[in-house]
Design an enzyme around this catalytic site. Structure first.
Site, PDB file in Angstrom:
ATOM      1  N   LYS A   1     -42.050  10.958  -9.213  1.00 55.30           N
ATOM      2  CA  LYS A   1     -41.203  10.294  -8.151  1.00 55.30           C
ATOM      3  C   LYS A   1     -42.112   8.640  -9.327  1.00 55.30           C
ATOM      4  CE  LYS A   1     -38.877  12.275  -5.615  1.00 55.30           C
ATOM      5  NZ  LYS A   1     -37.763  11.846  -5.021  1.00 55.30           N
TER       6      LYS A   1
ATOM      7  N   LYS B   1     -26.243  18.062  -4.436  1.00 57.24           N
ATOM      8  CA  LYS B   1     -27.083  18.501  -3.432  1.00 57.24           C
ATOM      9  C   LYS B   1     -26.368  19.048  -2.323  1.00 57.24           C
ATOM     10  CE  LYS B   1     -31.109  15.420  -4.385  1.00 57.24           C
ATOM     11  NZ  LYS B   1     -32.433  14.642  -4.181  1.00 57.24           N
TER      12      LYS B   1
END
Length: 333
Positions: A156, A253
């Protein structure tokens, strides 16, 4: 895709909290627990189908709002609401995901046929999943990479000027690991002039969602030396053709598509357009990962490490052997 008639069922909904191991940080903030909603459908013979979702504020969702949306249509299941009809009752998003997955699970238990067979898929095989390193100092992320020693790491990033240092530090600490990075919309267009080329030299394979979804038109015509992936820019079937002008990879997702039913259609269409597929997740339990594992078969990237980020998973859960995620018969579907 076959749609079996749905039996009459009663719906119950509950919130569940799972502490995260440490703190999970992305460019938009940090959290220390996963708050999920579980939908359970019980038929007249006592069989129960379950689905889990994670309401996401980035998409205008709240736990309270999604829970209210679920409860508002509970009476429809007593009349046998089907997966096909569900897509006309609720928009894509977390609420529909929980119910769609619960319907798959209930149908599998009612018919005695696993969800993969109902979907016309081959039996699922183990997959290698990423392990996500949340935003921290370069030194801390390097130490985490060294300690976890996984073949595929997802970093990240923050868009704060230290991203190159973070990636370089992790590369030094994990020289044999494959690397992908996720900016979570945190970069500015100027970052495209320097960071992708620098990341290419460090062996980064893919940059996920570098720019805000509303500003990713800057990627049209951009010749990136590292493959670009759409996450926040990608939801359901609508807009996939336009995404293919900006990105080479799409992150699917279930909480975005509204469940496995549409996610399978999105995957097929994305591949037909020449996009590579990443199957991702929110920070959630094995109940969220199990239906996504069917979607992950044959995907180019699998990012189903949500339970690994938790201090505890639900039991029974999926089986993780290091980076290898194995199907667990009987847990769902």
């Amino acid at each position: 895709m076959p749609f079996a008639p749905a039996p009459a069922a009663s719906l119950s909904v509950r919130q569940e909290r799972f502490p995260i191991r440490g703190t999970f940080r992305i460019s938009r903030g940090a959290k220390t627990e996963a708050l999920v909603l579980v939908a359970e459908l019980r038929d007249v013979d006592g069989r129960v189908g379950r689905g889990e979702c994670v309401p996401y504020a980035r998409y205008g969702e709240s736990v309270e709002g999604v829970e209210a949306a679920l409860r508002a249509i509970s009476d429809a299941f007593s009349r046998g609401l089907s997966r096909r009809a569900l897509s006309h009752v609720l928009p894509a998003g977390a609420a529909r995901n929980a119910l769609d997955c619960a319907l798959w699970d209930l149908e599998a238990r009612r018919t005695g046929r696993p969800a993969w067979e109902l979907a016309g898929l081959a039996p699922p095989e183990p997959v290698v999943t990423t392990f996500t390193l949340s935003i921290d100092t370069p030194e801390a992320m390097a130490e985490a990479a060294r300690a976890i020693a996984r073949p595929l790491l997802k970093l990240k990033l923050a868009g704060d000027g230290a991203d190159l240092d973070r990636v370089a530090a992790v590369r030094d600490a994990a020289p044999s690991s494959r690397l992908i990075v996720d900016a979570n919309e945190g970069w500015k267009p100027d970052d495209l002039a320097t960071l992708p080329a620098a990341f290419a030299k460090l062996g980064v394979e893919m940059i996920e969602q570098p720019l805000p979804a509303g500003a990713d038109g800057a990627l049209i015509g951009f010749d990136s030396p590292v493959r670009l992936g759409a996450d926040e820019s990608a939801h359901g079937l609508d807009g996939l053709e336009e995404l293919a002008r900006r990105y080479q990879v799409v992150n699917i997702k279930l909480d975005k598509t509204g469940g496995l039913t549409e996610a399978l259609a999105v995957k097929a269409r994305a591949q037909a357009l020449g996009l590579d597929v990443m199957v991702g997740c929110m920070v959630a339990t094995s109940l969220s990962m199990a239906p996504a594992l069917l979607l992950a078969q044959g995907a180019d990237y699998v990012d189903l490490d949500g339970p690994l980020l938790l201090a505890r998973d639900r039991e029974p859960g999926l089986v993780y052997e290091g980076a290898l995620l194995r199907p667990t018969p009987g847990m769902w579907g």
